[in-house]
Design a protein around this motif. Sequence first.
Motif, PDB file in Angstrom:
ATOM      1  N   UNK A 161      -7.973   9.440  10.506  1.00  0.00           N
ATOM      2  CA  UNK A 161      -7.583   9.490   9.103  1.00  0.00           C
ATOM      3  C   UNK A 161      -6.220  10.116   8.974  1.00  0.00           C
ATOM      4  N   UNK A 162      -5.579   9.865   7.846  1.00  0.00           N
ATOM      5  CA  UNK A 162      -4.298  10.493   7.545  1.00  0.00           C
ATOM      6  C   UNK A 162      -4.440  11.226   6.226  1.00  0.00           C
ATOM      7  N   UNK A 169      -3.647   8.158   2.805  1.00  0.00           N
ATOM      8  CA  UNK A 169      -3.052   8.331   1.476  1.00  0.00           C
ATOM      9  C   UNK A 169      -3.257   7.124   0.570  1.00  0.00           C
ATOM     10  N   UNK A 170      -3.376   5.919   1.141  1.00  0.00           N
ATOM     11  CA  UNK A 170      -3.465   4.718   0.324  1.00  0.00           C
ATOM     12  C   UNK A 170      -4.607   4.738  -0.676  1.00  0.00           C
ATOM     13  N   UNK A 171      -5.862   4.960  -0.237  1.00  0.00           N
ATOM     14  CA  UNK A 171      -6.981   4.997  -1.190  1.00  0.00           C
ATOM     15  C   UNK A 171      -6.841   6.105  -2.228  1.00  0.00           C
ATOM     16  N   UNK A 172      -6.280   7.246  -1.838  1.00  0.00           N
ATOM     17  CA  UNK A 172      -6.119   8.339  -2.787  1.00  0.00           C
ATOM     18  C   UNK A 172      -5.136   7.972  -3.903  1.00  0.00           C
ATOM     19  N   UNK A 173      -4.028   7.332  -3.523  1.00  0.00           N
ATOM     20  CA  UNK A 173      -3.039   6.917  -4.530  1.00  0.00           C
ATOM     21  C   UNK A 173      -3.636   5.861  -5.449  1.00  0.00           C
ATOM     22  N   UNK A 174      -4.299   4.872  -4.868  1.00  0.00           N
ATOM     23  CA  UNK A 174      -4.898   3.818  -5.689  1.00  0.00           C
ATOM     24  C   UNK A 174      -5.962   4.371  -6.620  1.00  0.00           C
ATOM     25  N   UNK A 175      -6.748   5.349  -6.127  1.00  0.00           N
ATOM     26  CA  UNK A 175      -7.804   5.937  -6.948  1.00  0.00           C
ATOM     27  C   UNK A 175      -7.211   6.706  -8.133  1.00  0.00           C
ATOM     28  N   UNK A 179       0.841   6.360   8.398  1.00  0.00           N
ATOM     29  CA  UNK A 179       0.303   5.270   9.202  1.00  0.00           C
ATOM     30  C   UNK A 179      -1.207   5.210   9.061  1.00  0.00           C
ATOM     31  N   UNK A 180      -1.737   3.984   9.082  1.00  0.00           N
ATOM     32  CA  UNK A 180      -3.169   3.835   9.009  1.00  0.00           C
ATOM     33  C   UNK A 180      -3.759   3.386  10.318  1.00  0.00           C
ATOM     34  N   UNK A 181      -3.057   3.642  11.407  1.00  0.00           N
ATOM     35  CA  UNK A 181      -3.539   3.149  12.690  1.00  0.00           C
ATOM     36  C   UNK A 181      -4.718   3.963  13.172  1.00  0.00           C
ATOM     37  N   UNK A 182      -5.495   3.348  14.078  1.00  0.00           N
ATOM     38  CA  UNK A 182      -6.695   3.986  14.587  1.00  0.00           C
ATOM     39  C   UNK A 182      -6.441   4.784  15.838  1.00  0.00           C
ATOM     40  N   UNK A 183      -5.210   4.886  16.258  1.00  0.00           N
ATOM     41  CA  UNK A 183      -4.907   5.645  17.452  1.00  0.00           C
ATOM     42  C   UNK A 183      -3.521   6.224  17.320  1.00  0.00           C
ATOM     43  N   UNK A 184      -3.169   7.107  18.243  1.00  0.00           N
ATOM     44  CA  UNK A 184      -1.862   7.738  18.210  1.00  0.00           C
ATOM     45  C   UNK A 184      -0.849   6.829  18.872  1.00  0.00           C
ATOM     46  N   UNK A 185      -0.689   5.649  18.293  1.00  0.00           N
ATOM     47  CA  UNK A 185       0.202   4.660  18.880  1.00  0.00           C
ATOM     48  C   UNK A 185       1.630   5.088  18.644  1.00  0.00           C
ATOM     49  N   UNK A 186       2.506   4.909  19.629  1.00  0.00           N
ATOM     50  CA  UNK A 186       3.878   5.359  19.498  1.00  0.00           C
ATOM     51  C   UNK A 186       4.678   4.362  18.710  1.00  0.00           C
ATOM     52  N   UNK A 208       2.889   1.232   7.084  1.00  0.00           N
ATOM     53  CA  UNK A 208       2.537   1.133   5.686  1.00  0.00           C
ATOM     54  C   UNK A 208       2.444  -0.300   5.211  1.00  0.00           C
ATOM     55  N   UNK A 209       2.905  -1.262   6.027  1.00  0.00           N
ATOM     56  CA  UNK A 209       2.744  -2.637   5.617  1.00  0.00           C
ATOM     57  C   UNK A 209       1.283  -3.034   5.557  1.00  0.00           C
ATOM     58  N   UNK A 210       0.397  -2.252   6.184  1.00  0.00           N
ATOM     59  CA  UNK A 210      -1.021  -2.557   6.128  1.00  0.00           C
ATOM     60  C   UNK A 210      -1.699  -1.947   4.921  1.00  0.00           C
ATOM     61  N   UNK A 211      -0.962  -1.123   4.152  1.00  0.00           N
ATOM     62  CA  UNK A 211      -1.514  -0.564   2.932  1.00  0.00           C
ATOM     63  C   UNK A 211      -1.386  -1.582   1.803  1.00  0.00           C
ATOM     64  N   UNK A 212      -1.944  -1.253   0.642  1.00  0.00           N
ATOM     65  CA  UNK A 212      -1.827  -2.105  -0.526  1.00  0.00           C
ATOM     66  C   UNK A 212      -0.431  -1.966  -1.095  1.00  0.00           C
ATOM     67  N   UNK A 213       0.383  -3.001  -0.900  1.00  0.00           N
ATOM     68  CA  UNK A 213       1.766  -2.931  -1.377  1.00  0.00           C
ATOM     69  C   UNK A 213       2.020  -4.001  -2.428  1.00  0.00           C
TER      70      UNK A 213
END
Length: 479
Positions: free
Chosen positions: A151-152, A464-470, A160-167, A172-177
């Motif tokens: 989680x972030x 952060x995405x769901x929190x902002x949308x909520x 980032x909404x990634x599921x791992x600590x990817x470098x 944010x393109x995967x968030x609701x934009x």
Amino acid sequence: MVSYENGKFVLRRGDETTNLQYKSRRTKRILLVALSCSLIYTYLVFLRSQPPQSSDLSLLAAARDAGVGSADTSSQINPDTAEDSWDGKEYTDIEESQFAPGSKEKQSVEVSPNSPDADESEDTISENSPDADEIPQTSPGLEEDEQQSEDISENSPDANGDDASISGGDERQSEDVSESGGGGDEQHTPSLALNKKYLDYLQSLDPIPRKVHMFFPDKDYWRKEPINPFVEHSILSLKKLNPEWNVTVYDDDMVDDVIRRGADANIIPKEECELLVGSKDDEGNVVHEPAHIVERSDIARLLLMFMEGGLYLDADRLISKKIEDAIQPNTRLCLPTHNDINFSQDLQCTAQGNEMFLAMIKEASTIRIPLERRWGWIKGGNLFDLGPNLYNRHIFIYLFGGDKDTHKKYENYAVPRTLIEEHADGVIVTKKEAECNDGFLVDASLPKCYGRGGLYAQYGMKAWGPLVNARWAKEDEEG
């Protein structure tokens, strides 16, 4: 010459004219075709005789025409006036940029989008791709339970909404934009050429200072969690491998202090500062709620890069390489890509006083101030536009002489990355970051891909995405 006049074909020879008779429609069609070909040939000959039109504009003119620069001379800085370290200097009388109107020199070598040198990425996603949220961003070696708990935080600068600590890469393109107004019809992808004038400008700047800036809700988290595997292989590894670099962790209050410093120096307007950090009356009552920490951290990192220079890193990056192994003595700008989807906003590295970062800050002010807010927070799409979108837009304007939309026309950033690798001579360095152990400051020597989930959960950090949308949905319902 044959012409068609008043419904008849006429043959002109000097001053003499002769009507051409035809006995059938077929003959008439043949004559019409012959006349059309003659006209087309004449037009092509005319075009070939014309001199080429000059489209070379100065870097500054390109930025202004794109609508992303400021006509105010305070949006530019003369690199010769930059201080070794920012000391509260006010930028009220900044000299006009050295990128004055005139001929803009470019590299003679251009790379077309279809060049065989441009590596194809199987998983590239454009910021407007409808499938952007369907591709899993997992890294090999990450435990399944850690992936599920990833989680972030609303307090985390990491978006980032990634599921791992990817470098690499702000995902944010995967968030609701949907609110950002992105997208648009597909257009021809233009060829690119490095702007030599900007490269020369970068070389005039001082070396990158040995400073590392990181954001986290608790500035002492690395002291409190020394045995946490993720902490051990991120910030502690960074400090161990680079003892000569000064590493500073900024908590939320310190991030706000950076923003206030920017306002005190007249780099950003006071009004914008108040929108970001919030305000209270004399009795301590909240007058304006602060902006989301993602929005504050995005502008704070740009301010730090411009005012001080150095290296900015998101706290969730794993480290296994020395910084000096990634940059060269003449390097003045670092631009790794996130899997060639975009230039990674979560790792920034530059010399102090880089005018490109000032241009980003100035445009952010123009965009930010009129935005609608709900208890201090802007929409998720606006957050994306003020983060990765703005960052990549200015990179294309300054490095390649593009306009405000050029960055959107590249779904695969292998083309600009290849240009930098082959023609920037180390002044700008880049790398395609694809896995948690294959990045700008990490390699295969990393034992495994350690997840950040446990640490983030401990500090209550959520996406952060769901929190902002909520928050926006709640006020819509109450309204």
